[in-house]
Design an enzyme around this catalytic site. Structure first.
Site, short mmCIF file in Angstrom:
data_model
loop_
_atom_site.label_atom_id
_atom_site.label_comp_id
_atom_site.label_asym_id
_atom_site.label_seq_id
_atom_site.Cartn_x
_atom_site.Cartn_y
_atom_site.Cartn_z
N GLN A 104 1.20 -1.12 0.04
CA GLN A 104 0.23 -0.15 0.25
C GLN A 104 1.06 1.30 0.08
O GLN A 104 0.42 2.34 -0.44
CB GLN A 104 -1.30 -0.21 1.20
N ASP A 107 6.38 4.73 -0.69
CA ASP A 107 7.70 5.20 -1.41
C ASP A 107 9.09 4.32 -2.53
O ASP A 107 9.76 5.44 -1.82
CB ASP A 107 8.27 5.46 0.14
N HIS A 122 -1.39 1.31 -4.55
CA HIS A 122 -2.09 3.10 -4.42
C HIS A 122 -0.84 3.64 -5.14
O HIS A 122 -0.47 4.71 -4.63
CB HIS A 122 -1.51 3.24 -2.57
N CYS A 149 3.08 19.31 -18.66
CA CYS A 149 3.12 17.89 -19.47
C CYS A 149 3.05 18.71 -21.50
O CYS A 149 3.07 19.15 -21.55
CB CYS A 149 1.82 17.38 -19.69
P1 OAD Z 1 -1.59 3.23 8.98
O1 OAD Z 1 -0.27 4.40 9.50
O2 OAD Z 1 -2.75 3.16 9.17
O3 OAD Z 1 -1.18 2.26 9.87
C1 OAD Z 1 0.23 1.34 10.66
C2 OAD Z 1 0.10 0.65 11.05
O4 OAD Z 1 1.79 -0.04 10.48
C3 OAD Z 1 0.11 0.53 12.34
O5 OAD Z 1 -0.88 -0.52 12.70
C4 OAD Z 1 1.16 0.80 13.44
O6 OAD Z 1 0.44 0.00 14.05
C5 OAD Z 1 1.87 -0.30 12.16
N1 OAD Z 1 3.20 -0.29 12.29
C6 OAD Z 1 4.16 0.84 12.83
N2 OAD Z 1 4.95 0.71 13.22
C7 OAD Z 1 5.60 -0.33 12.86
C8 OAD Z 1 7.19 -1.43 12.39
N3 OAD Z 1 7.97 -0.90 12.90
N4 OAD Z 1 6.61 -2.21 12.28
C9 OAD Z 1 5.13 -3.58 11.80
N5 OAD Z 1 4.05 -2.32 11.47
C10 OAD Z 1 4.36 -0.72 12.65
O7 OAD Z 1 -0.74 2.91 7.24
P2 OAD Z 1 -1.62 1.66 6.66
O8 OAD Z 1 -2.41 1.16 7.03
O9 OAD Z 1 -0.55 1.28 5.21
O10 OAD Z 1 -3.72 4.69 1.81
O11 OAD Z 1 -2.50 2.79 5.86
C11 OAD Z 1 -3.58 2.33 4.94
C12 OAD Z 1 -3.59 3.25 3.77
O12 OAD Z 1 -4.15 4.56 4.39
C13 OAD Z 1 -2.32 4.03 3.26
O13 OAD Z 1 -1.89 3.01 1.93
C14 OAD Z 1 -2.68 5.24 2.70
C15 OAD Z 1 -4.36 5.62 3.67
O14 OAD Z 1 -5.48 6.53 3.80
C16 OAD Z 1 -3.59 5.89 0.02
O15 OAD Z 1 -2.64 6.87 0.02
C17 OAD Z 1 -5.03 5.63 -0.83
#
Ligand code: OAD
Length: 246
Positions: A104, A107, A122, A149
């Site tokens: 997702q 980066d 994404h 563009c």
């Molecule tokens: P979040 O910021 O919602 O969640 C990050 C997760 O990583 C949390 O559950 C943390 O507990 C966990 N976490 C933090 N540090 C960690 C580590 N060192 N190792 C493992 N886990 C860790 O990010 P996403 O779930 O990726 O969408 O969010 C999903 C989507 O929400 C993103 O891609 C973005 C946003 O809307 C778009 O941009 C379309």
């Protein structure tokens, strides 16, 4: 978390697994210093909410502001390095007969770590596209924000999925097919809140896969996982790879 903390049954399952899928979220890049989407913005961006910037309406309203925000995030990402969690997934891709990485994150750190096949649900912040034709365009060095563009003159935009936009159809189709046909599905560093990515673990378990969550915190997925490895991906994943292949 060390190798000794890992369940023997999971190690055995991984040694016999053929098809494995890993879904990653912002948590796997946290140890590279890339702020997760929901962490507070810093510096001059602290007065803005990501939700107010990462939308087609925000870009329509103020393309310069949105372009400059992404330039700021690109610099953050350029300065970051892949961490041991990213590198452990590269090793899994090397050892396993069939490994699919679905992210997702925007980066590009999985690719910089050496992962060869990455399904980007994404998009990717390091790429730009024409906002009208959606063709990939390298803006090169320019002061214009956003640059036009070169083909049609419309503004360039980052090649990422904004809130309210559809995901790349091929990406979600490939990710769903992989989830439905794997032996083991890992959900790593994601809060499991955002659809359709959050439905992939269900698709895997419904098809009989073992589901593993790697996250220091509890998520809505935790209660449905076969294994929950409570720790940072940068520690858990290297320990897991070492326990399986050493
Ligand atoms: P979040 O910021 O919602 O969640 C990050 C997760 O990583 C949390 O559950 C943390 O507990 C966990 N976490 C933090 N540090 C960690 C580590 N060192 N190792 C493992 N886990 C860790 O990010 P996403 O779930 O990726 O969408 O969010 C999903 C989507 O929400 C993103 O891609 C973005 C946003 O809307 C778009 O941009 C379309």
């Amino acid at each position: 978390m060390t190798e000794n903390d890992l369940p023997d049954s999971l190690i055995r399952t991984m040694r016999n697994a053929r098809r494995v899928v890993a879904l990653t979220g912002a948590g796997i890049s946290a140890e590279s210093g890339v702020p997760t989407f929901r962490e507070a913005q810093t510096g001059l961006w602290e007065t803005y909410e990501p939700l107010d910037l990462a939308t087609p309406e925000a870009f329509e309203r103020d393309p310069r502001l949105v372009w400059e925000w992404y330039e700021w995030r690109r610099k953050l990402v350029d300065a970051a390095e892949p961490n041991a969690g990213h590198r452990a997934l590269v090793e899994l891709e090397y050892w396993l007969p069939d490994f699919t990485l679905v992210t997702q994150n925007v980066d590009g750190l999985h690719q910089r770590a050496g992962s060869r096949s990455v399904i980007e649900l994404h998009g990717n912040i390091t790429r730009s596209i024409c906002s009208a034709e959606r063709t990939p365009i390298d803006p090169g060095l320019t002061e214009l924000a956003p640059p036009p563009c070169p083909q049609c003159g419309a503004s360039l935009r980052p090649d990422v999925v904004w809130f309210g936009e559809a995901l790349p159809a091929a990406a979600i189709l490939d990710a769903t097919e992989s989830a439905r046909s794997c032996d083991v599905f890992f959900s790593i560093g994601t809060s499991s809140l955002v659809q359709p990515a959050a439905s992939l673990p269900e698709a895997a378990t419904r098809s009989g896969a073992i589901m593993v969550e790697i996250n220091p915190e509890k998520t809505p997925l935790s209660s449905r996982a076969d294994y929950v490895l409570r720790g940072p991906a940068g520690e858990v994943l290297p320990a897991l790879v070492s326990a399986i292949y050493s």
